[in-house]
Design an enzyme around this catalytic site. Structure first.
Site, PDB file in Angstrom:
ATOM      1  N   HIS A 190       7.030   0.895  -1.913  1.00  0.00           N
ATOM      2  CA  HIS A 190       5.609   1.444  -2.123  1.00  0.00           C
ATOM      3  C   HIS A 190       4.993   1.837  -0.777  1.00  0.00           C
ATOM      4  O   HIS A 190       3.899   1.354  -0.372  1.00  0.00           O
ATOM      5  CB  HIS A 190       4.949   0.331  -2.763  1.00  0.00           C
ATOM      6  CG  HIS A 190       3.861   0.788  -3.691  1.00  0.00           C
ATOM      7  ND1 HIS A 190       2.755   0.292  -3.901  1.00  0.00           N
ATOM      8  CD2 HIS A 190       4.218   1.440  -4.674  1.00  0.00           C
ATOM      9  CE1 HIS A 190       2.252   0.906  -4.811  1.00  0.00           C
ATOM     10  NE2 HIS A 190       3.003   1.812  -5.482  1.00  0.00           N
ATOM     11  N   HIS A 225      -1.078  -9.730  -2.156  1.00  0.00           N
ATOM     12  CA  HIS A 225      -0.039  -8.818  -2.063  1.00  0.00           C
ATOM     13  C   HIS A 225       0.771  -9.384  -2.998  1.00  0.00           C
ATOM     14  O   HIS A 225       0.465  -9.478  -4.388  1.00  0.00           O
ATOM     15  CB  HIS A 225       0.385  -8.934  -0.744  1.00  0.00           C
ATOM     16  CG  HIS A 225       1.401  -7.680  -0.311  1.00  0.00           C
ATOM     17  ND1 HIS A 225       1.713  -6.658  -1.162  1.00  0.00           N
ATOM     18  CD2 HIS A 225       2.237  -7.398   0.833  1.00  0.00           C
ATOM     19  CE1 HIS A 225       2.661  -5.890  -0.691  1.00  0.00           C
ATOM     20  NE2 HIS A 225       2.658  -6.339   0.746  1.00  0.00           N
ATOM     21  N   GLY A 261      -3.836  -9.584 -10.103  1.00  0.00           N
ATOM     22  CA  GLY A 261      -2.670  -8.695 -11.088  1.00  0.00           C
ATOM     23  C   GLY A 261      -3.745  -7.485 -11.329  1.00  0.00           C
ATOM     24  O   GLY A 261      -3.035  -6.424 -12.194  1.00  0.00           O
ATOM     25  N   PHE A 262      -4.872  -7.005 -10.940  1.00  0.00           N
ATOM     26  CA  PHE A 262      -5.755  -6.282 -11.367  1.00  0.00           C
ATOM     27  C   PHE A 262      -6.147  -5.341  -9.922  1.00  0.00           C
ATOM     28  O   PHE A 262      -6.463  -5.971  -8.945  1.00  0.00           O
ATOM     29  CB  PHE A 262      -6.923  -6.473 -12.014  1.00  0.00           C
ATOM     30  CG  PHE A 262      -6.654  -6.812 -13.396  1.00  0.00           C
ATOM     31  CD1 PHE A 262      -6.846  -5.712 -14.366  1.00  0.00           C
ATOM     32  CD2 PHE A 262      -6.084  -7.817 -13.846  1.00  0.00           C
ATOM     33  CE1 PHE A 262      -6.192  -5.957 -15.674  1.00  0.00           C
ATOM     34  CE2 PHE A 262      -5.624  -8.375 -15.228  1.00  0.00           C
ATOM     35  CZ  PHE A 262      -5.633  -7.213 -16.066  1.00  0.00           C
ATOM     36  N   HIS A 264      -6.122  -2.007  -7.203  1.00  0.00           N
ATOM     37  CA  HIS A 264      -4.766  -1.570  -5.860  1.00  0.00           C
ATOM     38  C   HIS A 264      -5.572  -0.702  -4.989  1.00  0.00           C
ATOM     39  O   HIS A 264      -6.545  -0.169  -5.205  1.00  0.00           O
ATOM     40  CB  HIS A 264      -3.967  -0.574  -6.938  1.00  0.00           C
ATOM     41  CG  HIS A 264      -2.628  -0.723  -5.878  1.00  0.00           C
ATOM     42  ND1 HIS A 264      -2.635   0.484  -4.791  1.00  0.00           N
ATOM     43  CD2 HIS A 264      -1.671  -1.336  -5.939  1.00  0.00           C
ATOM     44  CE1 HIS A 264      -1.456   0.252  -4.402  1.00  0.00           C
ATOM     45  NE2 HIS A 264      -0.795  -0.701  -4.806  1.00  0.00           N
ATOM     46  N   ARG A 273       3.394   2.061 -12.631  1.00  0.00           N
ATOM     47  CA  ARG A 273       4.553   0.969 -12.665  1.00  0.00           C
ATOM     48  C   ARG A 273       4.169  -0.058 -14.076  1.00  0.00           C
ATOM     49  O   ARG A 273       4.903  -0.543 -14.638  1.00  0.00           O
ATOM     50  CB  ARG A 273       4.759   0.168 -11.466  1.00  0.00           C
ATOM     51  CG  ARG A 273       5.267   0.741 -10.373  1.00  0.00           C
ATOM     52  CD  ARG A 273       5.269   0.218  -9.132  1.00  0.00           C
ATOM     53  NE  ARG A 273       3.737  -0.170  -8.710  1.00  0.00           N
ATOM     54  CZ  ARG A 273       3.297  -0.956  -7.564  1.00  0.00           C
ATOM     55  NH1 ARG A 273       4.481  -1.029  -6.729  1.00  0.00           N
ATOM     56  NH2 ARG A 273       2.385  -1.254  -7.274  1.00  0.00           N
ATOM     57  N   ASP A 315       2.208  -6.349 -10.766  1.00  0.00           N
ATOM     58  CA  ASP A 315       2.144  -7.733 -10.783  1.00  0.00           C
ATOM     59  C   ASP A 315       1.763  -8.360 -11.986  1.00  0.00           C
ATOM     60  O   ASP A 315       2.275  -9.397 -12.535  1.00  0.00           O
ATOM     61  CB  ASP A 315       1.378  -8.472  -9.825  1.00  0.00           C
ATOM     62  CG  ASP A 315       1.989  -8.421  -8.536  1.00  0.00           C
ATOM     63  OD1 ASP A 315       3.188  -8.309  -8.486  1.00  0.00           O
ATOM     64  OD2 ASP A 315       1.359  -8.562  -7.435  1.00  0.00           O
ATOM     65  N   ARG A 340      12.238  -5.837  -2.679  1.00  0.00           N
ATOM     66  CA  ARG A 340      11.589  -4.959  -1.644  1.00  0.00           C
ATOM     67  C   ARG A 340      12.545  -5.231  -0.528  1.00  0.00           C
ATOM     68  O   ARG A 340      12.200  -4.055   0.495  1.00  0.00           O
ATOM     69  CB  ARG A 340      10.081  -5.890  -1.327  1.00  0.00           C
ATOM     70  CG  ARG A 340       9.327  -4.840  -0.403  1.00  0.00           C
ATOM     71  CD  ARG A 340       9.177  -3.315  -0.842  1.00  0.00           C
ATOM     72  NE  ARG A 340       8.346  -3.139  -2.154  1.00  0.00           N
ATOM     73  CZ  ARG A 340       6.987  -2.957  -2.160  1.00  0.00           C
ATOM     74  NH1 ARG A 340       6.237  -3.355  -1.120  1.00  0.00           N
ATOM     75  NH2 ARG A 340       6.606  -2.912  -3.498  1.00  0.00           N
ATOM     76  N   ARG A 359       0.429   0.231  18.219  1.00  0.00           N
ATOM     77  CA  ARG A 359      -0.388  -0.486  18.812  1.00  0.00           C
ATOM     78  C   ARG A 359      -2.100   0.173  18.826  1.00  0.00           C
ATOM     79  O   ARG A 359      -2.333   0.944  19.790  1.00  0.00           O
ATOM     80  CB  ARG A 359      -0.149  -0.680  20.454  1.00  0.00           C
ATOM     81  CG  ARG A 359      -0.774  -1.540  21.217  1.00  0.00           C
ATOM     82  CD  ARG A 359      -2.102  -1.677  21.433  1.00  0.00           C
ATOM     83  NE  ARG A 359      -2.465  -2.514  22.314  1.00  0.00           N
ATOM     84  CZ  ARG A 359      -3.740  -2.869  22.434  1.00  0.00           C
ATOM     85  NH1 ARG A 359      -4.744  -2.324  21.597  1.00  0.00           N
ATOM     86  NH2 ARG A 359      -4.555  -3.916  23.248  1.00  0.00           N
TER      87      ARG A 359
END
Ligand code: ACO
Length: 380
Positions: A190, A225, A261-262, A264, A273, A315, A340, A359
């Site tokens: 992703h 995450h 789970g909600f 993004h 997805r 998720d 992943r 950096r």
């Protein structure tokens, strides 16, 4: 002056080039190496996708057979790691177990990398070693604590089959195997998400492959995450009916709670997805209890859209799929890791191909220059 909230999270900042994936790009959507996620989830296996991500092209039939054989041969866990896993607490967080196992593998089978060189072949070998190894190590620890470990190598030639076979001590059904396989495809990559970016930052210093993977696992662990799938499951399970779920969600939103789970960072009105994995949750929900859980989840989805214009991310329904596959909730986020590793590995190799130390600068909001006071003159 403080940066605004958006800028603080690097939202909208393009932090580098990649040829690995697109996320929510107009006209493309979610693609891995140019292939649409919808086609991959429909047609490919996770092993094909891992190969695609790491090697940059789809495998031929013989490439795939060779890759599957490599993954099968790499299921073993070295004895010193089995010993360490036996010593870890029963109630440890499985993400900590996985992070530690990958770190120790890096000591036992270190990367063959001299400073400033990019031995891509060795890096790719480590990538394919880490995928089955992480499933075996995690489940060895889990089974030695909660059940009986009979064997660690299953001979299964898919990661989904290996995981489910080890977990349930029998070969999974084709349907179960494919459900997990599709979820691994969806989780594989992703773009510059937090854990991948952590892996790239670590790689940019010239560090070794395992260190970058360990940094990524540590980053994925957080509930904003990867940890969201476990929190989503606990949320769904906390309600007995769709009506109770609606009331509970409204109450939580009033308190400004986050609903896991909600939402993004990149997607604004849907996660491509989510419908794919939701279709699998629908397919697997057969028992009355499972059907109720699904209707609870759907009501939560409806309320979140009505109230906040927020949509389920991967998720949310992945949690139900894993639950219906009889996978304990605390193994959900580690499954995300197993998948992943393929995307992280592709990014580590890509970062090394054209490396520049990552950096950035900081916006200083501390005090102006202060006179240094001798210790006797300082007040509490
Ligand atoms: N529940 C309730 N409100 C939410 C949610 C949510 N899940 N997500 C965002 N919001 C609200 C925020 O409270 C904020 O409201 P405000 O403007 O009134 O303060 C607004 O929507 C914007 O949210 P941000 O947090 O600024 O959005 P950001 O882009 O930083 O966050 C994130 C994205 C972290 C994914 C967020 O949506 C979230 O915390 N979701 C829950 C955790 C989650 O599901 N993570 C999984 C990500 S996908 C993955 O890893 C596969």
């Amino acid at each position: 002056m403080k940066m605004d909230h958006e800028a603080a999270g690097l939202a909208q900042v393009i932090a580098g080039d990649t040829a690995i994936s697109t996320v929510g790009k107009e006209g493309k959507g979610l693609t891995y190496r140019g292939y649409a996620i919808e086609d991959l989830a429909q047609e490919a296996s996770f092993e094909e996708v891992a190969y695609l991500l790491i090697e940059g092209k789809l495998p031929t039939k013989s490439d795939l057979k060779k890759y599957q054989d490599t993954l099968k041969a790499d299921q073993a866990v070295p004895d010193p790691i089995l010993k360490i896993l036996n010593e870890l607490p029963k109630l440890a967080d499985p993400m900590d177990v996985l992070r530690s196992a990958c770190s120790v593998l890096g000591v036992i089978e270190p990367e063959n990398k001299s400073h400033n060189t990019n031995n891509a072949n060795n890096a790719k070998q480590i990538a394919s070693r880490l995928i089955p190894f992480s499933a075996s190590a995690l489940l060895y620890w889990y089974l030695s604590n909660f059940a009986k470990v009979k064997q660690i190598e299953t001979g299964e030639n898919s990661i989904a089959g290996h995981f489910l076979h080890l977990l349930h001590d029998k070969a999974p059904t084709e349907e179960a195997r494919r459900a997990l396989d599709v979820s691994l495809i969806l989780y594989a990559e992703h773009e510059f998400n937090a854990s991948t970016f952590a892996a790239r930052v670590c790689t940019s210093t010239g560090s070794d492959f395992y260190s970058a993977i360990v940094a990524a696992i540590a980053t994925l662990r957080g509930p904003l995450h990867g940890g969201a799938n476990e929190a989503a499951m606990k949320l769904i399970e906390s309600f007995k009916s769709p009506d109770e779920a609606e009331a509970g969600i409204l109450e939580r939103l009033q308190r400004h709670d986050l609903i896991m789970g909600f939402g993004h960072r990149v997607y604004k009105d849907h996660d491509p997805r989510s419908n794919i994995i939701k279709a699998w949750a629908n397919k697997l929900a057969r028992e009355p209890k499972q059907v109720v859980m699904l209707s609870i989840a759907e009501r939560i989805e409806k309320v979140m859209w009505q109230e906040k214009h927020l949509f389920p991310n991967l998720d949310f329904y992945s949690a139900l799929v894993y639950h219906f596959l009889n996978i304990p909730t605390f193994l959900f986020t580690p499954i995300f890791v197993i998948s992943r590793i393929s995307g992280w590995s592709a990014h580590i190799v890509e970062q090394r191909e054209n490396n520049k130390l990552i950096r950035p600068l900081a916006n200083y909001i501390g005090p102006d220059l202060l006179p240094y006071l001798p210790i006797e003159e300082r007040k509490g």
